[in-house]
Design a protein around this motif. Sequence first.
Motif, mmCIF file in Angstrom:
data_model
loop_
_atom_site.group_PDB
_atom_site.id
_atom_site.type_symbol
_atom_site.label_atom_id
_atom_site.label_comp_id
_atom_site.label_asym_id
_atom_site.label_seq_id
_atom_site.Cartn_x
_atom_site.Cartn_y
_atom_site.Cartn_z
ATOM 1 N N LEU A 18 32.153 42.541 37.404
ATOM 2 C CA LEU A 18 32.495 42.292 36.001
ATOM 3 C C LEU A 18 33.969 42.573 35.732
ATOM 4 C CD1 LEU A 18 31.730 41.720 33.040
ATOM 5 C CD2 LEU A 18 31.008 44.117 32.862
ATOM 6 N N SER A 19 34.454 43.732 36.171
ATOM 7 C CA SER A 19 35.856 44.076 35.919
ATOM 8 C C SER A 19 36.798 43.178 36.708
ATOM 9 C CB SER A 19 36.106 45.549 36.264
ATOM 10 O OG SER A 19 35.851 45.809 37.626
ATOM 11 N N LEU A 71 34.528 41.015 28.101
ATOM 12 C CA LEU A 71 34.936 42.303 27.538
ATOM 13 C C LEU A 71 33.805 42.929 26.729
ATOM 14 C CD1 LEU A 71 38.606 41.515 26.462
ATOM 15 C CD2 LEU A 71 37.900 43.216 28.150
ATOM 16 N N ALA A 72 33.079 42.108 25.991
ATOM 17 C CA ALA A 72 31.939 42.634 25.222
ATOM 18 C C ALA A 72 30.900 43.249 26.159
ATOM 19 C CB ALA A 72 31.321 41.514 24.388
ATOM 20 N N VAL A 73 30.634 42.577 27.269
ATOM 21 C CA VAL A 73 29.677 43.103 28.242
ATOM 22 C C VAL A 73 30.206 44.385 28.873
ATOM 23 C CG1 VAL A 73 28.465 42.620 30.398
ATOM 24 C CG2 VAL A 73 28.737 40.807 28.702
ATOM 25 N N LEU A 74 31.520 44.425 29.180
ATOM 26 C CA LEU A 74 32.110 45.621 29.783
ATOM 27 C C LEU A 74 32.019 46.821 28.846
ATOM 28 C CD1 LEU A 74 33.679 46.970 32.087
ATOM 29 C CD2 LEU A 74 35.795 46.198 30.986
ATOM 30 N N ILE A 75 32.312 46.609 27.561
ATOM 31 C CA ILE A 75 32.198 47.693 26.575
ATOM 32 C C ILE A 75 30.758 48.194 26.512
ATOM 33 C CG2 ILE A 75 32.391 48.251 24.116
ATOM 34 C CD1 ILE A 75 34.720 46.175 24.017
ATOM 35 N N MET A 94 40.491 47.439 26.960
ATOM 36 C CA MET A 94 39.365 46.683 26.393
ATOM 37 C C MET A 94 39.550 46.307 24.926
ATOM 38 S SD MET A 94 36.075 48.564 28.175
ATOM 39 C CE MET A 94 36.716 50.209 28.384
ATOM 40 N N LEU A 95 39.827 47.300 24.066
ATOM 41 C CA LEU A 95 39.772 47.052 22.629
ATOM 42 C C LEU A 95 40.893 46.144 22.129
ATOM 43 C CD1 LEU A 95 38.661 50.510 21.178
ATOM 44 C CD2 LEU A 95 37.281 48.490 21.711
ATOM 45 N N ILE A 96 42.120 46.324 22.599
ATOM 46 C CA ILE A 96 43.219 45.465 22.126
ATOM 47 C C ILE A 96 42.970 44.001 22.492
ATOM 48 C CG2 ILE A 96 45.668 44.918 22.423
ATOM 49 C CD1 ILE A 96 46.264 47.892 22.454
ATOM 50 N N PRO A 97 42.715 43.677 23.779
ATOM 51 C CA PRO A 97 42.440 42.263 24.091
ATOM 52 C C PRO A 97 41.208 41.725 23.366
ATOM 53 C CG PRO A 97 42.919 43.497 26.099
ATOM 54 C CD PRO A 97 42.756 44.498 25.002
#
Length: 388
Positions: A205-206, A246-250, A290-293
């Motif tokens: 994922l990353s 990114l949603a999945v990573l969070i 994560m959050l900024i992008p």
Amino acid sequence: MQTLSLKKLFNFEKTPLNVVMAVTTVALLAAFMAGAVAYILHGHHVYNVTRQHPWGLLIAMYVFFVVSSTGLCIISSIGHVFGIPEFQQIGKRAIAGAIITISSGFAVIGLEIGHPMTMLIYNVLTPGLTSAIWWMGTLYGLYLTFICLEFFFLAIKVNHTFSKIFGICGLLVGLAAHSNLGAVFGFLVSRPSANGVFYPVYFILSAMITGCYLIFLMYGFRYKMNFPEKVSVMLVKLSKILGMLLAVLIFFEAWKILTALYGDMPERAATIFHAIKHPNFWFGELILGMLIPFTVILVSNAKAIKATVYASITGMVGIFFMRYDLVHDTLLYPMTTLKRAEYQVAPTFVEYFPSAAEFAIGFGGIGLALFLYYVADKVFNLDETTQH
């Protein structure tokens, strides 16, 4: 393919950004060479790794580079292997980046292990079939071979049948190699904070997220933020893919932390709680990585391409912190063999900070990657695509 001379190598448009990139690349290359010389002269004494904390910045940078390589390979396969038209244009540039980043990773790890040539010899003569690290080296060697052949048939001797065959092989072996790299951490039974099934999936994922960031940076620099219509369409679609990933990573990270803290399991909970209090996690990984992008993509409905390019810079910084924290946090909790209460003072967390030589080699590897990418862009026409 074009011939490369020293005159052509130093001939580039002298814009402020290009000059800054050139100076930065040369400085990082010089640092890499200085660190390599220090290691050759003094061995591991120039590193701050210890028996209690045997993995350091160079391992983290190696993971950083191979994650980047696998991510670029996966993203390139969207067009080249799976035939999505908008993504076919990124094939050569992405695969060139994949070759360069994994080669830079090998250069960095080669200065961390004691005898790299001996490793290559005995990797063949005495294979350790039950060793995740043996499989990692073997699979990444095969992966590099396949993507080099893929690039050969894409950019030098154009044959799209063979390039697709080797592209599929590179993708499958790359996925196997990268999930296996996650298993190197997941198999650490003595390290409860890492042990389990999380890392093999998390690494894939990353990697895909890292590949998206790098594509945005490559094309942002290539077109100086003035994107042709065809490239804009591709980047908007890539931005939507990135937002979903990114949603999945969070989601992954949240459940990793919750399951680690729940029940206050010895070692595991203490390690994770110590790690998430550090700025490396909440500022480096969470905000920058994560959050900024994710916020840029969400607010703009994935259409703010220029903003996403800038957000990808913070994203790559966050990816570095993810790799560094991955290595350091795994080794935080002290390993002891005696009963603490009766025989010794309760140990504290094993802290570590890289030495100057580790910084020089680790970040010098970025300079090596930038230089190789510059040379590849000079020698090959990475934009030309002829699909049949």
